[in-house]
Design a protein around this motif. Sequence first.
Motif, mmCIF file in Angstrom:
data_model
loop_
_atom_site.group_PDB
_atom_site.id
_atom_site.type_symbol
_atom_site.label_atom_id
_atom_site.label_comp_id
_atom_site.label_asym_id
_atom_site.label_seq_id
_atom_site.Cartn_x
_atom_site.Cartn_y
_atom_site.Cartn_z
ATOM 1 N N ALA A 95 29.727 9.187 44.865
ATOM 2 C CA ALA A 95 29.187 10.146 43.898
ATOM 3 C C ALA A 95 27.669 10.190 43.975
ATOM 4 O O ALA A 95 27.057 11.262 43.848
ATOM 5 C CB ALA A 95 29.641 9.771 42.489
ATOM 6 N N ALA A 96 27.047 9.034 44.203
ATOM 7 C CA ALA A 96 25.586 8.985 44.320
ATOM 8 C C ALA A 96 25.108 9.771 45.540
ATOM 9 O O ALA A 96 24.151 10.557 45.459
ATOM 10 C CB ALA A 96 25.125 7.536 44.402
ATOM 11 N N LEU A 97 25.754 9.581 46.674
ATOM 12 C CA LEU A 97 25.360 10.300 47.893
ATOM 13 C C LEU A 97 25.580 11.808 47.734
ATOM 14 O O LEU A 97 24.751 12.619 48.162
ATOM 15 C CB LEU A 97 26.154 9.767 49.086
ATOM 16 N N LEU A 98 26.705 12.181 47.116
ATOM 17 C CA LEU A 98 26.980 13.600 46.905
ATOM 18 C C LEU A 98 25.979 14.223 45.942
ATOM 19 O O LEU A 98 25.600 15.393 46.091
ATOM 20 C CB LEU A 98 28.406 13.780 46.358
ATOM 21 N N THR A 99 25.529 13.449 44.951
ATOM 22 C CA THR A 99 24.539 13.963 43.998
ATOM 23 C C THR A 99 23.227 14.281 44.709
ATOM 24 O O THR A 99 22.564 15.284 44.404
ATOM 25 C CB THR A 99 24.303 12.948 42.875
ATOM 26 N N VAL A 100 22.832 13.446 45.663
ATOM 27 C CA VAL A 100 21.629 13.730 46.457
ATOM 28 C C VAL A 100 21.796 15.043 47.217
ATOM 29 O O VAL A 100 20.896 15.890 47.243
ATOM 30 C CB VAL A 100 21.347 12.575 47.441
ATOM 31 N N LEU A 101 22.957 15.222 47.826
ATOM 32 C CA LEU A 101 23.223 16.455 48.576
ATOM 33 C C LEU A 101 23.271 17.668 47.661
ATOM 34 O O LEU A 101 22.809 18.751 48.028
ATOM 35 C CB LEU A 101 24.541 16.318 49.351
ATOM 36 N N ALA A 106 21.116 22.826 46.002
ATOM 37 C CA ALA A 106 20.663 23.706 44.916
ATOM 38 C C ALA A 106 19.320 24.333 45.209
ATOM 39 O O ALA A 106 18.993 25.399 44.677
ATOM 40 C CB ALA A 106 20.607 22.924 43.609
ATOM 41 N N MET A 107 18.504 23.715 46.060
ATOM 42 C CA MET A 107 17.166 24.227 46.349
ATOM 43 C C MET A 107 17.150 25.276 47.455
ATOM 44 O O MET A 107 16.129 25.940 47.663
ATOM 45 C CB MET A 107 16.237 23.070 46.747
ATOM 46 N N GLN A 108 18.251 25.430 48.173
ATOM 47 C CA GLN A 108 18.241 26.294 49.353
ATOM 48 C C GLN A 108 18.145 27.771 49.011
ATOM 49 O O GLN A 108 17.391 28.516 49.627
ATOM 50 C CB GLN A 108 19.500 26.029 50.201
ATOM 51 N N ALA A 113 22.613 27.288 44.892
ATOM 52 C CA ALA A 113 22.668 26.792 43.516
ATOM 53 C C ALA A 113 24.055 26.990 42.922
ATOM 54 O O ALA A 113 24.585 26.104 42.235
ATOM 55 C CB ALA A 113 21.621 27.501 42.664
ATOM 56 N N VAL A 114 24.659 28.143 43.205
ATOM 57 C CA VAL A 114 26.017 28.400 42.701
ATOM 58 C C VAL A 114 27.012 27.424 43.312
ATOM 59 O O VAL A 114 27.867 26.860 42.623
ATOM 60 C CB VAL A 114 26.433 29.858 43.004
ATOM 61 N N ILE A 115 26.897 27.205 44.634
ATOM 62 C CA ILE A 115 27.786 26.260 45.309
ATOM 63 C C ILE A 115 27.613 24.862 44.733
ATOM 64 O O ILE A 115 28.582 24.122 44.509
ATOM 65 C CB ILE A 115 27.513 26.268 46.828
ATOM 66 N N ALA A 116 26.363 24.483 44.473
ATOM 67 C CA ALA A 116 26.096 23.164 43.895
ATOM 68 C C ALA A 116 26.722 23.028 42.514
ATOM 69 O O ALA A 116 27.288 21.977 42.167
ATOM 70 C CB ALA A 116 24.591 22.926 43.815
ATOM 71 N N ILE A 117 26.645 24.082 41.711
ATOM 72 C CA ILE A 117 27.233 24.044 40.371
ATOM 73 C C ILE A 117 28.744 23.897 40.449
ATOM 74 O O ILE A 117 29.353 23.088 39.728
ATOM 75 C CB ILE A 117 26.848 25.320 39.585
ATOM 76 N N VAL A 118 29.374 24.677 41.328
ATOM 77 C CA VAL A 118 30.830 24.597 41.478
ATOM 78 C C VAL A 118 31.240 23.215 41.980
ATOM 79 O O VAL A 118 32.167 22.580 41.443
ATOM 80 C CB VAL A 118 31.344 25.691 42.438
ATOM 81 N N ALA A 119 30.546 22.736 43.025
ATOM 82 C CA ALA A 119 30.876 21.422 43.584
ATOM 83 C C ALA A 119 30.605 20.315 42.570
ATOM 84 O O ALA A 119 31.403 19.375 42.424
ATOM 85 C CB ALA A 119 30.072 21.180 44.863
ATOM 86 N N GLY A 120 29.485 20.417 41.844
ATOM 87 C CA GLY A 120 29.175 19.405 40.841
ATOM 88 C C GLY A 120 30.196 19.363 39.727
ATOM 89 O O GLY A 120 30.585 18.279 39.254
ATOM 90 N N GLY A 121 30.656 20.540 39.301
ATOM 91 C CA GLY A 121 31.704 20.579 38.282
ATOM 92 C C GLY A 121 32.997 19.962 38.772
ATOM 93 O O GLY A 121 33.662 19.210 38.043
ATOM 94 N N ALA A 122 33.353 20.272 40.034
ATOM 95 C CA ALA A 122 34.577 19.703 40.602
ATOM 96 C C ALA A 122 34.477 18.184 40.714
ATOM 97 O O ALA A 122 35.444 17.459 40.430
ATOM 98 C CB ALA A 122 34.846 20.321 41.980
ATOM 99 N N ILE A 123 33.304 17.697 41.126
ATOM 100 C CA ILE A 123 33.106 16.244 41.240
ATOM 101 C C ILE A 123 33.233 15.575 39.871
ATOM 102 O O ILE A 123 33.891 14.540 39.729
ATOM 103 C CB ILE A 123 31.724 15.945 41.862
#
Length: 419
Positions: A95-101, A106-108, A113-123
Amino acid sequence: MVDPATDPLVEVLLHLFVGFGLGALIGLEREQSESGGTFAGSRTFPLFALYGGIVGSFFPTGLSIALGVLAVPLTVAYAGKIWYERDIGLTTLMAALLTVLLGAIAMQSDTGAVIAIVAGGAITVLLSVKDPIHEFADRIDEAERLASVKFILVVLVVLPALPDRSLDVLYGLNPRFVWLMVVFVTGLGFVAYVLGQFLEPEQSIALTGIIGGFVSSTATTVTMAEKTEQNETLYHVCAFAVVTASIVMFPRALVEIAVVNPNLLSRAVLPLGTMTVVGAVAAGALYWRTTSDETVEPGELQNPFRLRPALLFGVIFAVVLLVSEYAHEWVGTSGVYATAFLSGLADVDAMTITLSKLAAEGTVSTQVATTGIVIAAIANTLVKAALAWTLGTYRLGRLVSIVLGIVVVSGLVLLVVGV
């Protein structure tokens, strides 16, 4: 004057805030579940996200190096966690490594940012359902586990190997498309099966019908009919389960149409949606008439990830696809409708996907495809009523026939008026 909405600095800060928020969300979950222990918690995870966001924004080419640098303290902290807490779980570390990614993604761009939000919610959801997932895994016996493994292996091995083109030796069938539809339909059933394991449908008559309808409405009808033979007083609640399982078929067909041929959805949604609404109102009336002490177990739901039923559906789908195409070519529209009715007696999914595909290719018109799908749905609904009469009690058969009869009539009316 610079518009704040388009100011590059504001955009960067917003994206950085998204990453920070995702890190805080994951960190709170880890701390509340006490899974992070002394390794990481509500303060450390937002820092992981900021680390990834800053590197991803200003040093994108050095992201791999930054991950490597971070791996050193993470390894030391993880080793200390094992030493002091005797816990070798890798979940928090991953989870820590994925949070860095996530912070970097999100900055790209806005899409990132949308992909990060979806992935973060799923995680976060995945981390928070540890106990239910373990309970679900414990419920699966060895036979079901092997069945699922074999099916998934066949999907992973067979699907990429199948040619994605029409083959003359198969009378013009596209083998990859046929197998992809097998996987899709089985996947719908598996999602309902998993929900049934988590939500325990035997404790709710509503879920009995809904989940039973996605897994197998025919099996649900047979089970409910047998229940009334064992206890005739349960005919109201069993009728509700049968009707609910039967009408779930209509929105399921709309999902299949949306996947195979979205252009057909606007035409099919009215008849199938109307039948759904009529059936839902009738089912609601049945539910209202059902007393609170009328509870019934639906019987064991079988894991849809079984190779033999999947192969059988594939054969049925391929045959229906060929017969429908040639019936339209040789006999015309009436041949398609006859095939739809006969196919619907056994399975609606095969006919729904077949006509959706033929309409997408221009082989049949959208009106013919919609009418054929409705005919198949009506035929299958009649089968449910017949099963209730044959296998259940007189009261169950009469009640189910009246309710499903109203649903069928609504579908026929729409066909007659030319919808």
